[in-house]
Design a protein around this motif. Structure first.
Motif, PDB file in Angstrom:
ATOM      1  N   LYS A  11       0.638  -1.197   0.062  1.00 35.59           N
ATOM      2  CA  LYS A  11      -0.145   0.052  -0.073  1.00 35.59           C
ATOM      3  C   LYS A  11       0.927   1.377  -0.169  1.00 35.59           C
ATOM      4  O   LYS A  11       2.163   1.222   0.606  1.00 35.59           O
ATOM      5  CB  LYS A  11      -0.786   0.145   1.088  1.00 35.59           C
ATOM      6  CG  LYS A  11      -1.806  -1.294   1.307  1.00 35.59           C
ATOM      7  CD  LYS A  11      -2.831  -1.427   2.607  1.00 35.59           C
ATOM      8  CE  LYS A  11      -3.642  -2.223   2.323  1.00 35.59           C
ATOM      9  NZ  LYS A  11      -4.667  -2.526   3.624  1.00 35.59           N
ATOM     10  N   SER A  12       0.245   2.470  -0.744  1.00 29.03           N
ATOM     11  CA  SER A  12       1.034   3.607  -0.609  1.00 29.03           C
ATOM     12  C   SER A  12       0.768   4.686   0.408  1.00 29.03           C
ATOM     13  O   SER A  12      -0.334   4.307   0.979  1.00 29.03           O
ATOM     14  CB  SER A  12       0.872   4.158  -1.977  1.00 29.03           C
ATOM     15  OG  SER A  12      -0.263   4.536  -2.258  1.00 29.03           O
ATOM     16  N   VAL A  13       1.453   5.656   0.637  1.00 28.75           N
ATOM     17  CA  VAL A  13       1.102   6.709   1.751  1.00 28.75           C
ATOM     18  C   VAL A  13       1.430   8.029   1.003  1.00 28.75           C
ATOM     19  O   VAL A  13       2.213   8.249   0.230  1.00 28.75           O
ATOM     20  CB  VAL A  13       2.036   6.480   2.952  1.00 28.75           C
ATOM     21  CG1 VAL A  13       1.860   7.581   3.864  1.00 28.75           C
ATOM     22  CG2 VAL A  13       2.008   5.042   3.763  1.00 28.75           C
ATOM     23  N   LYS A  14       0.287   8.994   1.258  1.00 23.90           N
ATOM     24  CA  LYS A  14       0.565  10.253   0.486  1.00 23.90           C
ATOM     25  C   LYS A  14       1.909  10.989   1.174  1.00 23.90           C
ATOM     26  O   LYS A  14       2.028  10.896   2.412  1.00 23.90           O
ATOM     27  CB  LYS A  14      -0.605  11.109   1.145  1.00 23.90           C
ATOM     28  CG  LYS A  14      -1.966  10.443   0.330  1.00 23.90           C
ATOM     29  CD  LYS A  14      -3.117  11.465   0.666  1.00 23.90           C
ATOM     30  CE  LYS A  14      -4.379  11.019   0.227  1.00 23.90           C
ATOM     31  NZ  LYS A  14      -5.759  11.930   0.295  1.00 23.90           N
ATOM     32  N   ARG A  15       2.572  11.406  -0.020  1.00 22.13           N
ATOM     33  CA  ARG A  15       3.764  12.085   0.672  1.00 22.13           C
ATOM     34  C   ARG A  15       3.718  13.048   1.541  1.00 22.13           C
ATOM     35  O   ARG A  15       4.428  13.242   2.556  1.00 22.13           O
ATOM     36  CB  ARG A  15       4.506  12.561  -0.737  1.00 22.13           C
ATOM     37  CG  ARG A  15       5.717  13.254  -0.526  1.00 22.13           C
ATOM     38  CD  ARG A  15       6.510  13.761  -1.826  1.00 22.13           C
ATOM     39  NE  ARG A  15       7.430  14.858  -1.582  1.00 22.13           N
ATOM     40  CZ  ARG A  15       8.090  15.508  -2.240  1.00 22.13           C
ATOM     41  NH1 ARG A  15       7.792  15.327  -3.776  1.00 22.13           N
ATOM     42  NH2 ARG A  15       9.257  16.193  -2.079  1.00 22.13           N
ATOM     43  N   LEU A  16       2.641  14.131   1.245  1.00 17.87           N
ATOM     44  CA  LEU A  16       2.509  15.281   2.150  1.00 17.87           C
ATOM     45  C   LEU A  16       2.165  15.065   3.550  1.00 17.87           C
ATOM     46  O   LEU A  16       2.587  15.424   4.402  1.00 17.87           O
ATOM     47  CB  LEU A  16       1.564  16.154   1.422  1.00 17.87           C
ATOM     48  CG  LEU A  16       1.791  16.840   0.096  1.00 17.87           C
ATOM     49  CD1 LEU A  16       0.825  17.867  -0.458  1.00 17.87           C
ATOM     50  CD2 LEU A  16       3.190  17.735   0.328  1.00 17.87           C
ATOM     51  N   GLY A  17       1.379  14.050   3.580  1.00 19.54           N
ATOM     52  CA  GLY A  17       0.978  13.340   5.005  1.00 19.54           C
ATOM     53  C   GLY A  17       1.971  13.069   5.573  1.00 19.54           C
ATOM     54  O   GLY A  17       2.290  13.300   6.890  1.00 19.54           O
ATOM     55  N   MET A  18       2.945  12.109   5.052  1.00 20.46           N
ATOM     56  CA  MET A  18       3.964  11.644   5.647  1.00 20.46           C
ATOM     57  C   MET A  18       5.200  12.532   6.291  1.00 20.46           C
ATOM     58  O   MET A  18       5.607  12.720   7.245  1.00 20.46           O
ATOM     59  CB  MET A  18       4.751  10.744   4.746  1.00 20.46           C
ATOM     60  CG  MET A  18       5.818   9.889   5.691  1.00 20.46           C
ATOM     61  SD  MET A  18       6.740   8.830   4.775  1.00 20.46           S
ATOM     62  CE  MET A  18       5.859   7.309   4.721  1.00 20.46           C
ATOM     63  N   GLU A  19       5.194  13.703   5.279  1.00 24.38           N
ATOM     64  CA  GLU A  19       6.309  14.532   5.309  1.00 24.38           C
ATOM     65  C   GLU A  19       5.677  15.636   6.603  1.00 24.38           C
ATOM     66  O   GLU A  19       6.581  15.943   7.393  1.00 24.38           O
ATOM     67  CB  GLU A  19       6.322  15.699   4.005  1.00 24.38           C
ATOM     68  CG  GLU A  19       7.258  14.852   3.091  1.00 24.38           C
ATOM     69  CD  GLU A  19       7.775  15.725   1.882  1.00 24.38           C
ATOM     70  OE1 GLU A  19       7.099  16.974   2.189  1.00 24.38           O
ATOM     71  OE2 GLU A  19       8.482  15.679   1.026  1.00 24.38           O
ATOM     72  N   ASP A  20       4.369  15.756   6.658  1.00 22.39           N
ATOM     73  CA  ASP A  20       3.771  16.629   7.915  1.00 22.39           C
ATOM     74  C   ASP A  20       4.071  16.045   8.977  1.00 22.39           C
ATOM     75  O   ASP A  20       4.237  16.683  10.086  1.00 22.39           O
ATOM     76  CB  ASP A  20       2.321  16.881   7.532  1.00 22.39           C
ATOM     77  CG  ASP A  20       2.178  17.891   6.432  1.00 22.39           C
ATOM     78  OD1 ASP A  20       2.956  18.794   5.945  1.00 22.39           O
ATOM     79  OD2 ASP A  20       0.990  18.082   5.885  1.00 22.39           O
ATOM     80  N   ASN A  21       3.865  14.707   8.945  1.00 24.10           N
ATOM     81  CA  ASN A  21       4.126  13.823  10.418  1.00 24.10           C
ATOM     82  C   ASN A  21       5.506  13.872  10.661  1.00 24.10           C
ATOM     83  O   ASN A  21       5.900  14.078  11.994  1.00 24.10           O
ATOM     84  CB  ASN A  21       3.405  12.607  10.015  1.00 24.10           C
ATOM     85  CG  ASN A  21       3.393  11.800  11.456  1.00 24.10           C
ATOM     86  OD1 ASN A  21       4.123  11.402  11.971  1.00 24.10           O
ATOM     87  ND2 ASN A  21       1.989  11.645  11.527  1.00 24.10           N
ATOM     88  N   TYR A  22       6.517  13.982   9.532  1.00 26.00           N
ATOM     89  CA  TYR A  22       7.812  13.867   9.925  1.00 26.00           C
ATOM     90  C   TYR A  22       8.322  15.202  10.502  1.00 26.00           C
ATOM     91  O   TYR A  22       9.027  15.353  11.555  1.00 26.00           O
ATOM     92  CB  TYR A  22       8.695  13.402   8.735  1.00 26.00           C
ATOM     93  CG  TYR A  22      10.092  13.264   8.829  1.00 26.00           C
ATOM     94  CD1 TYR A  22      10.624  12.184   9.754  1.00 26.00           C
ATOM     95  CD2 TYR A  22      11.046  14.169   8.553  1.00 26.00           C
ATOM     96  CE1 TYR A  22      11.861  11.949   9.765  1.00 26.00           C
ATOM     97  CE2 TYR A  22      12.460  14.009   8.702  1.00 26.00           C
ATOM     98  CZ  TYR A  22      12.908  12.747   9.285  1.00 26.00           C
ATOM     99  OH  TYR A  22      14.149  12.847   9.749  1.00 26.00           O
ATOM    100  N   LYS A  23       7.715  16.182   9.975  1.00 21.90           N
ATOM    101  CA  LYS A  23       8.146  17.591  10.444  1.00 21.90           C
ATOM    102  C   LYS A  23       7.706  17.698  11.812  1.00 21.90           C
ATOM    103  O   LYS A  23       8.141  18.217  12.738  1.00 21.90           O
ATOM    104  CB  LYS A  23       7.460  18.709   9.496  1.00 21.90           C
ATOM    105  CG  LYS A  23       8.150  18.783   8.084  1.00 21.90           C
ATOM    106  CD  LYS A  23       7.584  20.191   7.388  1.00 21.90           C
ATOM    107  CE  LYS A  23       6.356  19.736   6.680  1.00 21.90           C
ATOM    108  NZ  LYS A  23       5.794  20.857   5.824  1.00 21.90           N
ATOM    109  N   PHE A  24       6.492  17.009  12.350  1.00 21.19           N
ATOM    110  CA  PHE A  24       6.082  17.245  13.545  1.00 21.19           C
ATOM    111  C   PHE A  24       6.897  16.441  14.443  1.00 21.19           C
ATOM    112  O   PHE A  24       7.212  16.932  15.572  1.00 21.19           O
ATOM    113  CB  PHE A  24       4.650  16.649  13.535  1.00 21.19           C
ATOM    114  CG  PHE A  24       3.890  16.547  15.002  1.00 21.19           C
ATOM    115  CD1 PHE A  24       3.183  17.945  15.404  1.00 21.19           C
ATOM    116  CD2 PHE A  24       3.843  15.481  15.763  1.00 21.19           C
ATOM    117  CE1 PHE A  24       2.942  17.755  16.791  1.00 21.19           C
ATOM    118  CE2 PHE A  24       3.156  15.467  16.925  1.00 21.19           C
ATOM    119  CZ  PHE A  24       2.815  16.513  17.653  1.00 21.19           C
ATOM    120  N   ALA A  25       7.372  15.280  14.067  1.00 22.33           N
ATOM    121  CA  ALA A  25       8.462  14.589  14.783  1.00 22.33           C
ATOM    122  C   ALA A  25       9.714  15.394  15.143  1.00 22.33           C
ATOM    123  O   ALA A  25      10.291  15.400  16.134  1.00 22.33           O
ATOM    124  CB  ALA A  25       8.737  13.381  14.217  1.00 22.33           C
TER     125      ALA A  25
END
Length: 216
Positions: A11-25
């Motif tokens: 399954k794939s993951v939306k790039r922007l969603g992952m990046e936003d989550n990473y920036k939050f981390a």
């Protein structure tokens, strides 16, 4: 995900969603100036003490070499004065032992001569680079993003499609910042082994980031 058996396999993951989550981390890993300063002060003190210990070791090795050379000269004179095979052989074995000790001592001295001396400069540049991991990541190119991620995390953080990034294992620098997140750095006891690991970290990453101008 490429891990067979995982519920997210294929399954794939939306790039922007992952990046936003990473920036939050990354935003949660913003060392306080006080913690950075405590780390700087203690790291420089540990480095200074290390140089003092090495200088004492160096002096001891030089004295040992000098004493061995004097003893070798005395033994060589005894061999010349008493050429009896059994006696000469005993003296020659002692000479060989002393000469071997000197070779080993010289090897240690040569290694010490190659000790990287400019720890202070390397420390300042690395601390400046990681003082705000999120901003550095957001404003950096792909190479800088990879670099700052590797400098902040000990291992690549894992991502869950539902919960996002978990609690990744931080690098030695981030762990020190967390330990020094106090008004009094003298209350924090850091083992010598940890400082040696931190010094290796500083020299390793300084090779990657030295001379780079970051966008603030």
């Amino acid at each position: 995900c490429a891990t067979k058996g995982c519920t997210a396999y294929g399954k794939s993951v939306k790039r922007l969603g992952m990046e936003d989550n990473y920036k939050f981390a990354l935003k949660k890993i913003k060392p306080k100036p006080l913690a950075i300063n405590h780390t700087r002060v203690r790291a420089l003190a540990a480095w200074k003490n290390k140089l003092k210990r090495l200088e004492n070791i160096k002096s001891g090795l030089l004295r040992s070499i000098d004493e061995n050379e004097k003893q070798i000269s005395i033994l060589a004179g005894r061999v010349a004065a008493n050429p009896t095979p059994s006696v000469a052989n005993a003296y020659e074995k002692q000479i060989e032992k002393l000469a071997s000790e000197n070779v080993q001592a010289q090897v240690k001295l040569d290694k010490m001569e190659h000790l990287k001396p400019d720890f202070g400069t390397a420390l300042e540049e690395v601390l400046s680079f990681i003082k705000n991991p999120c901003d550095t990541w957001v404003n950096g190119d792909l190479e800088i993003r990879n670099t700052i991620s590797n400098m902040v995390f000990y291992a690549k953080p894992t991502y869950d499609r539902k919960t996002g990034f978990g609690t990744p294992d931080s690098s030695i620098a981030i762990k020190l910042f967390e330990q020094f997140d106090t008004s009094n750095s003298t209350d924090v006891d850091i083992p010598e082994k940890t400082w040696n690991t931190f010094e290796d970290y500083i020299f390793q990453w300084h090779q990657y980031i030295k001379g780079r101008n970051l966008i603030s």
